[in-house]
Design a protein around this motif. Structure first.
Motif, PDB file in Angstrom:
ATOM      1  N   SER A  93       0.839  -1.215   0.000  1.00 29.17           N
ATOM      2  CA  SER A  93       0.000   0.000   0.000  1.00 29.17           C
ATOM      3  C   SER A  93       0.864   1.252   0.000  1.00 29.17           C
ATOM      4  O   SER A  93       0.570   2.223  -0.708  1.00 29.17           O
ATOM      5  N   ALA A  94       1.936   1.236   0.777  1.00 30.54           N
ATOM      6  CA  ALA A  94       2.770   2.443   0.875  1.00 30.54           C
ATOM      7  C   ALA A  94       3.451   2.736  -0.468  1.00 30.54           C
ATOM      8  O   ALA A  94       3.559   3.900  -0.874  1.00 30.54           O
ATOM      9  N   ILE A  95       3.890   1.705  -1.164  1.00 38.08           N
ATOM     10  CA  ILE A  95       4.543   1.924  -2.469  1.00 38.08           C
ATOM     11  C   ILE A  95       3.526   2.495  -3.460  1.00 38.08           C
ATOM     12  O   ILE A  95       3.799   3.460  -4.179  1.00 38.08           O
ATOM     13  N   VAL A  96       2.340   1.907  -3.469  1.00 40.19           N
ATOM     14  CA  VAL A  96       1.321   2.384  -4.420  1.00 40.19           C
ATOM     15  C   VAL A  96       0.934   3.832  -4.102  1.00 40.19           C
ATOM     16  O   VAL A  96       0.824   4.676  -5.001  1.00 40.19           O
ATOM     17  N   GLN A  97       0.769   4.128  -2.825  1.00 39.04           N
ATOM     18  CA  GLN A  97       0.372   5.507  -2.474  1.00 39.04           C
ATOM     19  C   GLN A  97       1.475   6.515  -2.796  1.00 39.04           C
ATOM     20  O   GLN A  97       1.189   7.635  -3.217  1.00 39.04           O
ATOM     21  N   ALA A  98       2.722   6.102  -2.637  1.00 37.39           N
ATOM     22  CA  ALA A  98       3.824   6.993  -3.034  1.00 37.39           C
ATOM     23  C   ALA A  98       3.752   7.233  -4.536  1.00 37.39           C
ATOM     24  O   ALA A  98       3.993   8.348  -5.016  1.00 37.39           O
ATOM     25  N   GLY A  99       3.422   6.179  -5.278  1.00 34.28           N
ATOM     26  CA  GLY A  99       3.262   6.340  -6.730  1.00 34.28           C
ATOM     27  C   GLY A  99       2.145   7.313  -7.059  1.00 34.28           C
ATOM     28  O   GLY A  99       2.299   8.180  -7.928  1.00 34.28           O
ATOM     29  N   PHE A 100       1.034   7.201  -6.356  1.00 33.35           N
ATOM     30  CA  PHE A 100      -0.093   8.124  -6.607  1.00 33.35           C
ATOM     31  C   PHE A 100       0.370   9.575  -6.449  1.00 33.35           C
ATOM     32  O   PHE A 100       0.019  10.437  -7.249  1.00 33.35           O
ATOM     33  N   ARG A 101       1.140   9.831  -5.401  1.00 38.43           N
ATOM     34  CA  ARG A 101       1.571  11.221  -5.159  1.00 38.43           C
ATOM     35  C   ARG A 101       2.443  11.726  -6.305  1.00 38.43           C
ATOM     36  O   ARG A 101       2.256  12.841  -6.801  1.00 38.43           O
ATOM     37  N   GLN A 102       3.371  10.893  -6.742  1.00 36.30           N
ATOM     38  CA  GLN A 102       4.251  11.323  -7.852  1.00 36.30           C
ATOM     39  C   GLN A 102       3.458  11.529  -9.133  1.00 36.30           C
ATOM     40  O   GLN A 102       3.690  12.464  -9.885  1.00 36.30           O
ATOM     41  N   LEU A 103       2.525  10.631  -9.382  1.00 34.66           N
ATOM     42  CA  LEU A 103       1.747  10.727 -10.620  1.00 34.66           C
ATOM     43  C   LEU A 103       0.852  11.956 -10.607  1.00 34.66           C
ATOM     44  O   LEU A 103       0.713  12.659 -11.601  1.00 34.66           O
ATOM     45  N   GLU A 104       0.255  12.205  -9.464  1.00 29.63           N
ATOM     46  CA  GLU A 104      -0.616  13.380  -9.360  1.00 29.63           C
ATOM     47  C   GLU A 104       0.195  14.645  -9.638  1.00 29.63           C
ATOM     48  O   GLU A 104      -0.243  15.520 -10.396  1.00 29.63           O
ATOM     49  N   ASN A 105       1.386  14.722  -9.084  1.00 30.42           N
ATOM     50  CA  ASN A 105       2.240  15.895  -9.340  1.00 30.42           C
ATOM     51  C   ASN A 105       2.618  16.006 -10.814  1.00 30.42           C
ATOM     52  O   ASN A 105       2.899  17.087 -11.311  1.00 30.42           O
ATOM     53  N   SER A 147     -10.282   1.223 -11.643  1.00 30.18           N
ATOM     54  CA  SER A 147      -9.551   2.480 -11.779  1.00 30.18           C
ATOM     55  C   SER A 147      -9.821   3.358 -10.557  1.00 30.18           C
ATOM     56  O   SER A 147     -10.761   3.101  -9.791  1.00 30.18           O
ATOM     57  N   ARG A 148      -8.988   4.359 -10.423  1.00 26.19           N
ATOM     58  CA  ARG A 148      -9.258   5.397  -9.428  1.00 26.19           C
ATOM     59  C   ARG A 148      -8.724   6.724  -9.968  1.00 26.19           C
ATOM     60  O   ARG A 148      -7.782   6.759 -10.760  1.00 26.19           O
ATOM     61  N   SER A 149      -9.368   7.777  -9.520  1.00 27.12           N
ATOM     62  CA  SER A 149      -8.924   9.087  -9.993  1.00 27.12           C
ATOM     63  C   SER A 149      -7.837   9.612  -9.056  1.00 27.12           C
ATOM     64  O   SER A 149      -7.694   9.161  -7.917  1.00 27.12           O
ATOM     65  N   LEU A 150      -7.085  10.567  -9.563  1.00 26.17           N
ATOM     66  CA  LEU A 150      -6.063  11.235  -8.757  1.00 26.17           C
ATOM     67  C   LEU A 150      -6.350  12.720  -8.772  1.00 26.17           C
ATOM     68  O   LEU A 150      -6.856  13.247  -9.772  1.00 26.17           O
ATOM     69  N   GLY A 151      -5.987  13.382  -7.695  1.00 24.66           N
ATOM     70  CA  GLY A 151      -6.109  14.824  -7.656  1.00 24.66           C
ATOM     71  C   GLY A 151      -7.542  15.286  -7.820  1.00 24.66           C
ATOM     72  O   GLY A 151      -8.468  14.684  -7.268  1.00 24.66           O
ATOM     73  N   GLU A 152      -7.692  16.311  -8.610  1.00 24.32           N
ATOM     74  CA  GLU A 152      -9.016  16.926  -8.724  1.00 24.32           C
ATOM     75  C   GLU A 152      -9.839  16.358  -9.871  1.00 24.32           C
ATOM     76  O   GLU A 152     -10.932  16.823 -10.140  1.00 24.32           O
ATOM     77  N   THR A 153      -9.295  15.367 -10.571  1.00 26.54           N
ATOM     78  CA  THR A 153     -10.050  14.776 -11.678  1.00 26.54           C
ATOM     79  C   THR A 153     -11.204  13.968 -11.107  1.00 26.54           C
ATOM     80  O   THR A 153     -10.986  12.962 -10.453  1.00 26.54           O
ATOM     81  N   THR A 154     -12.405  14.429 -11.314  1.00 30.67           N
ATOM     82  CA  THR A 154     -13.545  13.676 -10.775  1.00 30.67           C
ATOM     83  C   THR A 154     -14.459  13.163 -11.875  1.00 30.67           C
ATOM     84  O   THR A 154     -15.210  12.214 -11.663  1.00 30.67           O
ATOM     85  N   THR A 155     -14.385  13.791 -13.059  1.00 26.80           N
ATOM     86  CA  THR A 155     -15.271  13.322 -14.132  1.00 26.80           C
ATOM     87  C   THR A 155     -14.801  11.957 -14.610  1.00 26.80           C
ATOM     88  O   THR A 155     -13.596  11.729 -14.779  1.00 26.80           O
ATOM     89  N   PRO A 156     -15.721  11.029 -14.830  1.00 29.63           N
ATOM     90  CA  PRO A 156     -15.317   9.702 -15.265  1.00 29.63           C
ATOM     91  C   PRO A 156     -14.734   9.743 -16.680  1.00 29.63           C
ATOM     92  O   PRO A 156     -15.095  10.603 -17.477  1.00 29.63           O
TER      93      PRO A 156
END
Ligand SMILES: CC(C)(COP(=O)(O)OP(=O)(O)OC[C@H]1O[C@@H](n2cnc3c(N)ncnc32)[C@H](O)[C@@H]1OP(=O)(O)O)[C@@H](O)C(=O)NCCC(=O)NCCS
Length: 175
Positions: A93-105, A147-156
């Motif tokens: 989980s920690a690796i995936v969440q770190a990835g989410f942060r980098q991708l969102e940026n 799938s899951r969205s990142l950041g402010e992207t909420t529209t499918p």
């Protein structure tokens, strides 16, 4: 989770250590050619390792993709492996969440994964029927395409996921 866990991008010379995680994590599947091929292509793949006392204990790849019919920047998560001795300590989980942060940026709006929903729901993934996977999936894998969205992207997003050549192998999308 171990407070000694460090998560960072992998280095070229770590390929052998990363590959050694896979036969144990996936005894019925040979993912090493895919991992090797993706790691040789830094343009498409972001490769993160989790280390404890310099030992690589977990690894994940996020592959840059696009959605035919949608302009959202998309990424495919996989494979993800944690050494069995280190399971259930929050490392995956920690690796995936770190990835989410980098991708969102980096402006990525949506992450796709093909995997067990019982695990991926804890990381915010939900079954996705609006964006088709690159190959049709067997009916008994219902719910595994997520799938899951990142950041402010909420529209499918809608369309079909377009993956780089490393993922264009039907065997990666079937039992
Ligand atoms: C899946 C995997 C990456 C999880 O790594 P991890 O570091 O153990 O995961 P975490 O510690 O973040 O989460 C562990 C939790 O997920 C649960 N979990 C792990 N795999 C699961 C699965 N397939 N289905 C449901 N729950 C699962 C564990 O039971 C544990 O639950 P708990 O917190 O209630 O005890 C690891 O088990 C692994 O490498 N498995 C083999 C390869 C694999 O299946 N990769 C995923 C590809 S779809």
């Amino acid at each position: 989770m171990s407070d000694k866990l460090e998560i960072r991008e992998s280095k070229r010379e770590e390929l052998a250590a990363i590959e050694s995680l896979y036969p144990e994590a996936f005894p019925d599947e040979d993912l090493i050619p895919l991992v090797r091929d993706l790691l040789n292509d830094a343009v498409v793949a972001m490769s993160l390792v989790g280390t404890i006392d310099t030992q690589i204990v977990g690894h994940a790849i996020f592959t840059r993709c696009s959605i035919v019919g949608d302009s959202t920047n998309a990424t495919l998560l996989g494979p993800l492996a944690v050494a069995p001795a280190w399971h259930r300590q929050g490392i995956g989980s920690a690796i995936v969440q770190a990835g989410f942060r980098q991708l969102e940026n980096a402006g990525v709006g949506r992450v796709y994964v093909l995997g067990d929903p019982a695990y991926y729901e804890r990381l915010g993934f939900l079954p996705d029927s609006l964006v088709e996977p690159p190959f049709p999936l067997p009916p008994d894998w219902d719910g595994a395409w997520q799938s899951r969205s990142l950041g402010e992207t909420t529209t499918p997003c809608t369309g079909k996921l377009s993956v780089p050549r490393q993922w264009l192998q039907p065997s990666l999308w079937s039992p």
